[in-house]
Design a protein around this motif. Sequence first.
Motif, PDB file in Angstrom:
ATOM      1  N   ASP A   1      -6.811   3.249  -0.331  1.00 19.64           N
ATOM      2  CA  ASP A   1      -6.089   3.985  -0.991  1.00 19.64           C
ATOM      3  C   ASP A   1      -6.759   5.076  -1.756  1.00 19.64           C
ATOM      4  O   ASP A   1      -7.686   4.975  -1.993  1.00 19.64           O
ATOM      5  CB  ASP A   1      -4.656   3.383  -1.835  1.00 19.64           C
ATOM      6  CG  ASP A   1      -5.201   2.810  -3.046  1.00 19.64           C
ATOM      7  OD1 ASP A   1      -6.382   3.084  -3.677  1.00 19.64           O
ATOM      8  OD2 ASP A   1      -4.410   2.039  -3.425  1.00 19.64           O
ATOM      9  N   TYR A   2      -6.068   5.990  -2.177  1.00 15.27           N
ATOM     10  CA  TYR A   2      -6.443   7.268  -2.892  1.00 15.27           C
ATOM     11  C   TYR A   2      -7.328   6.820  -4.019  1.00 15.27           C
ATOM     12  O   TYR A   2      -8.550   7.450  -4.379  1.00 15.27           O
ATOM     13  CB  TYR A   2      -5.564   8.213  -3.281  1.00 15.27           C
ATOM     14  CG  TYR A   2      -6.016   9.403  -4.318  1.00 15.27           C
ATOM     15  CD1 TYR A   2      -6.721  10.283  -3.997  1.00 15.27           C
ATOM     16  CD2 TYR A   2      -5.637   9.094  -5.650  1.00 15.27           C
ATOM     17  CE1 TYR A   2      -7.408  11.247  -5.005  1.00 15.27           C
ATOM     18  CE2 TYR A   2      -6.309   9.980  -6.635  1.00 15.27           C
ATOM     19  CZ  TYR A   2      -7.182  11.005  -6.103  1.00 15.27           C
ATOM     20  OH  TYR A   2      -7.804  12.006  -7.178  1.00 15.27           O
TER      21      TYR A   2
ATOM     22  N   ASN B   1       0.876  -1.121  -0.077  1.00 17.57           N
ATOM     23  CA  ASN B   1      -0.002  -0.049  -0.095  1.00 17.57           C
ATOM     24  C   ASN B   1       1.027   1.360  -0.086  1.00 17.57           C
ATOM     25  O   ASN B   1       2.006   1.029   0.358  1.00 17.57           O
ATOM     26  CB  ASN B   1      -0.891   0.144   1.120  1.00 17.57           C
ATOM     27  CG  ASN B   1      -1.922   1.198   1.291  1.00 17.57           C
ATOM     28  OD1 ASN B   1      -1.719   2.203   2.003  1.00 17.57           O
ATOM     29  ND2 ASN B   1      -3.117   0.940   0.602  1.00 17.57           N
ATOM     30  N   PRO B   2       0.385   2.296  -0.487  1.00 15.71           N
ATOM     31  CA  PRO B   2       1.159   3.626  -0.274  1.00 15.71           C
ATOM     32  C   PRO B   2       1.941   3.808   1.188  1.00 15.71           C
ATOM     33  O   PRO B   2       2.816   4.537   1.523  1.00 15.71           O
ATOM     34  CB  PRO B   2       0.318   4.675  -0.974  1.00 15.71           C
ATOM     35  CG  PRO B   2      -0.560   3.814  -1.648  1.00 15.71           C
ATOM     36  CD  PRO B   2      -0.769   2.694  -1.208  1.00 15.71           C
TER      37      PRO B   2
ATOM     38  N   ASN C   1       0.261   8.589  -2.533  1.00 18.32           N
ATOM     39  CA  ASN C   1      -0.336   7.655  -3.535  1.00 18.32           C
ATOM     40  C   ASN C   1      -0.129   7.902  -5.084  1.00 18.32           C
ATOM     41  O   ASN C   1       0.362   7.106  -5.707  1.00 18.32           O
ATOM     42  CB  ASN C   1      -1.826   7.424  -3.100  1.00 18.32           C
ATOM     43  CG  ASN C   1      -2.234   6.110  -3.615  1.00 18.32           C
ATOM     44  OD1 ASN C   1      -3.478   5.790  -3.356  1.00 18.32           O
ATOM     45  ND2 ASN C   1      -1.619   5.380  -4.601  1.00 18.32           N
TER      46      ASN C   1
ATOM     47  N   LYS D   1      -1.880  11.869   1.886  1.00 21.20           N
ATOM     48  CA  LYS D   1      -1.701  10.731   1.511  1.00 21.20           C
ATOM     49  C   LYS D   1      -2.238  10.440  -0.111  1.00 21.20           C
ATOM     50  O   LYS D   1      -1.680   9.564  -0.770  1.00 21.20           O
ATOM     51  CB  LYS D   1      -3.111   9.673   2.433  1.00 21.20           C
ATOM     52  CG  LYS D   1      -2.614   9.715   3.977  1.00 21.20           C
ATOM     53  CD  LYS D   1      -3.541   8.816   4.603  1.00 21.20           C
ATOM     54  CE  LYS D   1      -3.252   8.541   5.902  1.00 21.20           C
ATOM     55  NZ  LYS D   1      -4.377   7.895   6.682  1.00 21.20           N
TER      56      LYS D   1
ATOM     57  N   TRP E   1      -8.009  10.281   2.664  1.00 21.16           N
ATOM     58  CA  TRP E   1      -7.463  10.246   1.475  1.00 21.16           C
ATOM     59  C   TRP E   1      -7.542  11.350   0.545  1.00 21.16           C
ATOM     60  O   TRP E   1      -6.718  11.453  -0.395  1.00 21.16           O
ATOM     61  CB  TRP E   1      -7.714   9.052   0.824  1.00 21.16           C
ATOM     62  CG  TRP E   1      -7.240   7.740   1.419  1.00 21.16           C
ATOM     63  CD1 TRP E   1      -7.546   6.838   2.637  1.00 21.16           C
ATOM     64  CD2 TRP E   1      -5.743   7.301   1.304  1.00 21.16           C
ATOM     65  NE1 TRP E   1      -6.881   6.037   2.780  1.00 21.16           N
ATOM     66  CE2 TRP E   1      -5.485   6.091   2.303  1.00 21.16           C
ATOM     67  CE3 TRP E   1      -4.852   7.560   0.348  1.00 21.16           C
ATOM     68  CZ2 TRP E   1      -4.380   5.378   2.084  1.00 21.16           C
ATOM     69  CZ3 TRP E   1      -3.495   7.167   0.635  1.00 21.16           C
ATOM     70  CH2 TRP E   1      -3.471   5.844   1.462  1.00 21.16           C
TER      71      TRP E   1
END
Length: 363
Positions: free
Chosen positions: A111-112, A78-79, A157, A153, A148
């Motif tokens: 995530d984004y 994941n980021p 990402n 974040k 996000w």
Amino acid sequence: MKILLLGEYSNVHATLAEGLRELGHEVTVISNGDYFKNYPRDIDVSRRGGKLGGILLMAKLYALLPRLRGYDVVQLINPLFFELKAERLFWFYRYLRKHNGKVFLGAFGMDYYWVHTCTYDKPLRYSDFNIGDEVRTDAEAVYYQRDWLGTTKEQLNKYIAQDCDGIIAGLYEYWACYHPAFADKTCFIPYPIKMPDSINTERAQKSKVVIFIGINRERSAYKGTDIMLKAAKDVQHKYPYRTKLIVAESVPFAEYSKMMDGSDAILDQLYAYTPSMNPLLAMSKGIICIGGGEPENYEIINETELRPIINVEPTYESVYQAVEKLVLNPDNVPELKRQSVEYIRKHHDYLKVAQQYIDFWRR
């Protein structure tokens, strides 16, 4: 190859590492064990609570820097691959990029691109963030949107996704969110599952259909397990001599895996198109998944015959009807169990999946 797997989601990296090692590769898994689930890893980087926990983790990571270099492949789960603020992870990502061969990003969860695409573009009929054209407003969905979208974040990402060598999506849903933006370097690879030593495709009990559900207290409404649990309880109440319900609530993975043994079916993730790691593990044991089995799930793996998953729409009524139908037709259970096992062997065997990763990394 020398491979570093950073971070963990639902045993993906730990299982993938087993497959890669059996294929002759040198693998190191560094993670926090996915919090309370406590999945296996070679180096633990879990974080203690409070500000002191952050300081101690930073010190540990700086001490680990010599062990974060010299790999042919680095894959990030994941980021947010360490439990640090996003602004601190830019530096660690650049360090990994500079001192290793190729770096890949996993599209395996929150995530984004998942949040933004499901909230605004809505390529899925339903998801963690939308039901049709309506955006979900439950507390956890709103929290992740704020967390996000328009934040550091998001910047992290986007930076990693644009810079990395490739992106691997583990579910159709995540592929649908990444592929439009990164068609040239996004691929879908099924999650890896290691088949158990013994498998039973007969009914767990002669008199009752045994239903299992795992509840994460913090994510119950977001994942829809509150609705699924209510439906299962109502079926059990209506057919007490035909139904047995087992509930596992926020337990470590080893205990969770043991508790599901001896079940006929598992209820998991109301808003999913596809089964994730926990229902896939259940299916490998001959347990039927009641959850995400949309046509797209079968299409992306080119499966035209097996249909082991009891697909449900994201409503109480759909879940209730699916559970009730299974309870009232127990003779269907053995065939669905058999198909579940065959499905995992065919598409998710950890050695087959590990080879797919190797092939993609090398391309």
